[in-house]
Design a protein around this motif. Structure first.
Motif, mmCIF file in Angstrom:
data_model
loop_
_atom_site.group_PDB
_atom_site.id
_atom_site.type_symbol
_atom_site.label_atom_id
_atom_site.label_comp_id
_atom_site.label_asym_id
_atom_site.label_seq_id
_atom_site.Cartn_x
_atom_site.Cartn_y
_atom_site.Cartn_z
ATOM 1 N N VAL A 63 0.837 -1.198 0.000
ATOM 2 C CA VAL A 63 0.000 0.000 0.000
ATOM 3 C C VAL A 63 0.875 1.252 0.000
ATOM 4 C CG1 VAL A 63 -1.851 1.252 1.168
ATOM 5 C CG2 VAL A 63 -1.730 -1.250 1.345
ATOM 6 N N LEU A 64 0.538 2.181 -0.875
ATOM 7 C CA LEU A 64 1.178 3.498 -0.890
ATOM 8 C C LEU A 64 0.206 4.511 -0.314
ATOM 9 C CD1 LEU A 64 3.492 5.402 -1.767
ATOM 10 C CD2 LEU A 64 2.294 5.656 -3.956
ATOM 11 N N VAL A 65 0.675 5.297 0.658
ATOM 12 C CA VAL A 65 -0.163 6.297 1.309
ATOM 13 C C VAL A 65 0.395 7.681 1.011
ATOM 14 C CG1 VAL A 65 -1.154 7.088 3.487
ATOM 15 C CG2 VAL A 65 -0.611 4.661 3.185
ATOM 16 N N SER A 66 -0.475 8.593 0.605
ATOM 17 C CA SER A 66 -0.042 9.951 0.298
ATOM 18 C C SER A 66 -1.059 10.955 0.826
ATOM 19 C CB SER A 66 0.128 10.146 -1.216
ATOM 20 O OG SER A 66 0.485 11.478 -1.531
ATOM 21 N N GLY A 67 -0.587 12.178 1.010
ATOM 22 C CA GLY A 67 -1.462 13.308 1.303
ATOM 23 C C GLY A 67 -1.356 14.295 0.158
ATOM 24 N N THR A 82 4.477 8.551 1.403
ATOM 25 C CA THR A 82 5.375 9.296 0.530
ATOM 26 C C THR A 82 5.051 10.781 0.587
ATOM 27 O OG1 THR A 82 6.299 9.450 -1.706
ATOM 28 C CG2 THR A 82 3.925 9.108 -1.536
ATOM 29 N N ALA A 83 6.081 11.611 0.421
ATOM 30 C CA ALA A 83 5.910 13.068 0.427
ATOM 31 C C ALA A 83 7.217 13.706 -0.004
ATOM 32 C CB ALA A 83 5.513 13.569 1.819
ATOM 33 N N ASP A 84 7.152 14.987 -0.278
ATOM 34 C CA ASP A 84 8.367 15.767 -0.506
ATOM 35 C C ASP A 84 8.990 16.031 0.855
ATOM 36 O OD1 ASP A 84 10.354 17.566 -1.056
ATOM 37 O OD2 ASP A 84 9.086 19.044 -2.056
ATOM 38 N N VAL A 85 10.014 15.287 1.195
ATOM 39 C CA VAL A 85 10.582 15.349 2.542
ATOM 40 C C VAL A 85 11.270 16.680 2.827
ATOM 41 C CG1 VAL A 85 10.813 12.857 2.769
ATOM 42 C CG2 VAL A 85 12.678 14.174 1.742
ATOM 43 N N LYS A 86 11.482 17.499 1.795
ATOM 44 C CA LYS A 86 12.107 18.815 1.997
ATOM 45 C C LYS A 86 11.066 19.903 2.267
ATOM 46 C CE LYS A 86 16.109 17.796 -0.953
ATOM 47 N NZ LYS A 86 16.874 18.203 -2.172
ATOM 48 N N ALA A 87 9.801 19.545 2.260
ATOM 49 C CA ALA A 87 8.752 20.555 2.412
ATOM 50 C C ALA A 87 7.745 20.164 3.490
ATOM 51 C CB ALA A 87 8.039 20.766 1.079
ATOM 52 N N LEU A 88 8.232 19.613 4.588
ATOM 53 C CA LEU A 88 7.336 19.129 5.634
ATOM 54 C C LEU A 88 7.035 20.171 6.700
ATOM 55 C CD1 LEU A 88 8.653 15.481 6.137
ATOM 56 C CD2 LEU A 88 6.873 16.325 4.586
ATOM 57 N N PRO A 134 -7.624 13.841 -6.852
ATOM 58 C CA PRO A 134 -6.291 13.433 -7.314
ATOM 59 C C PRO A 134 -5.424 14.585 -7.798
ATOM 60 C CG PRO A 134 -7.933 11.866 -8.067
ATOM 61 C CD PRO A 134 -8.689 13.014 -7.454
ATOM 62 N N ASP A 135 -6.031 15.676 -8.279
ATOM 63 C CA ASP A 135 -5.197 16.781 -8.761
ATOM 64 C C ASP A 135 -4.557 17.575 -7.637
ATOM 65 O OD1 ASP A 135 -7.358 18.202 -7.822
ATOM 66 O OD2 ASP A 135 -7.941 19.049 -9.752
ATOM 67 N N VAL A 195 2.806 11.045 -7.625
ATOM 68 C CA VAL A 195 1.936 9.965 -7.152
ATOM 69 C C VAL A 195 0.638 9.860 -7.949
ATOM 70 C CG1 VAL A 195 2.874 10.129 -4.826
ATOM 71 C CG2 VAL A 195 0.749 11.310 -5.368
ATOM 72 N N ARG A 196 0.366 10.835 -8.805
ATOM 73 C CA ARG A 196 -0.884 10.800 -9.571
ATOM 74 C C ARG A 196 -1.006 9.561 -10.455
ATOM 75 N NH1 ARG A 196 -0.877 17.260 -11.054
ATOM 76 N NH2 ARG A 196 -0.914 17.943 -8.859
ATOM 77 N N PRO A 197 0.087 9.058 -11.061
ATOM 78 C CA PRO A 197 -0.049 7.815 -11.837
ATOM 79 C C PRO A 197 -0.549 6.636 -11.010
ATOM 80 C CG PRO A 197 1.994 8.927 -12.402
ATOM 81 C CD PRO A 197 1.433 9.643 -11.215
ATOM 82 N N PHE A 198 -0.168 6.589 -9.725
ATOM 83 C CA PHE A 198 -0.658 5.508 -8.859
ATOM 84 C C PHE A 198 -2.155 5.676 -8.608
ATOM 85 C CE2 PHE A 198 3.861 5.904 -7.856
ATOM 86 C CZ PHE A 198 4.276 4.583 -7.944
#
Length: 330
Positions: free
Chosen positions: A23-27, A56-62, A96-97, A103-106
């Motif tokens: 499972v992939l989890v995103s915000g 998953t996330a942009d770890v430089k923008a948390l 999704p947008d 992550v949008r392809p997932f």
């Protein structure tokens, strides 16, 4: 809303999870406390329950919520191409947008589960939705309790951050008895409330302070103080080497003006797009989503956002016109 009212949604989500192993989890993009806390909590609980789950996330923008335990386990967006999953879960992203492009392809190819509380949510696949909830974190907590998943202290802190940041530390109208029941349950699990409060609300890097100073200097009040706005340009962010995460609470500046009913924060992050982003906060009787929808945005009744194509001056003219027209209709 009680968990018994959501049994159909929960059962559908459980059935979907039962067909998956990885499972992939995103915000959403530039995750705030609710998005980050919810995705960390969801990934941790799924992993503990036997799934191969990662967030998953942009770890430089948390930003400030980046102190949470579990951040070290986040898969950077750039590394997703090497991974395969059979289920996609997204939290606190109304559609999704609103997801990171990586992550949008997932979201497009995999079965998906959405957990969201935005009034303008337009999910695909199975969804657990409640626009009256304080936060996505509250919805994740409800589902976890229904699933009878254990919640350890690190997961409890992630959910606590999710709930307090989106409920304004339990000050917003979205705070309901159920919100406080969730908070009570999380407190029993060792949440370090004082430490978290200091990190999130009482300690700011100099670049964040400088962005606030610049925003204060840009303050404009109009419509007999009913409307107030602040601005941060690309140059502001570049010159202080700041990011949107350093300006999360800038919207509180116009909102704090006495008699304010509509607060606006115009900003342009240092990227290659020719866009202006707008954060919107309102007080009754005004609907923030009604304003944001005119520009393809969305959110909650009194907290929303949108992206306006074009430069800052043009975006301000369009949004101000929309505000005037909305107020004239009453």
């Amino acid at each position: 809303m009680d968990s018994t009212d959501k049994r159909t949604e929960y059962a559908a989500a459980k059935a979907l999870l039962g067909k998956a192993k990885s499972v992939l989890v995103s915000g959403h993009l530039s995750p705030d406390g609710d998005s980050l806390g919810s995705m960390i909590a969801m990934a941790r609980m799924l992993s503990a329950a036997g799934w191969q789950a990662v967030a998953t996330a942009d770890v430089k923008a948390l930003g400030k919520p980046g102190f949470l335990e579990g951040v070290a386990d986040i898969v950077p967006l750039r590394k997703l191409k090497r991974r395969k999953f059979d289920l996609f879960v997204y939290v606190d992203a109304s559609s999704p947008d609103r997801l990171p492009p990586e992550v949008r392809p997932f979201a497009e190819k995999l079965p998906s589960l959405t957990i969201d509380h935005h009034a303008t949510s337009a999910p695909t696949g199975v969804a657990i939705l409640d626009p009256s909830a304080s936060s996505a974190g509250e919805l994740v907590w409800r589902f976890a309790k229904w699933m009878e998943w254990p919640i350890d202290s690190a997961t409890a802190e992630a959910l606590w951050v999710a709930i307090i940041t989106d409920s304004g530390r339990f000050a917003y109208d979205s705070t309901k008895p159920g919100t406080l029941r969730a908070a009570t349950d999380l407190l029993k699990r060792g949440v370090r409330t004082s430490i978290i409060n200091d990190i999130l609300y009482s300690s700011f890097p100099m670049k964040a302070m400088e962005l606030k100073r610049r925003a204060w200097r840009s303050l404009r009040v109009w419509k007999n103080r009913k409307v107030a706005e602040v601005t941060l340009s690309r140059d502001d962010f570049r010159e202080v080497r700041g990011s949107k995460a350093d300006a999360e609470d800038v919207i509180d500046i116009p909102r704090s003006v006495a008699n304010n009913q509509i607060a606006l924060f115009f900003y342009q992050i240092p990227d290659r797009t020719h866009e202006t982003r707008v954060s919107i906060r309102t007080r009754a009787p005004w609907d923030a989503t009604a304003l944001a929808r005119q520009f393809g945005g969305g959110g909650h009744l009194q907290a929303a956002g949108c992206t306006v194509k074009g430069g800052m001056a043009a975006a301000k003219r369009q949004v101000r016109r929309a505000v005037r027209e909305m107020m004239q209709r009453r």
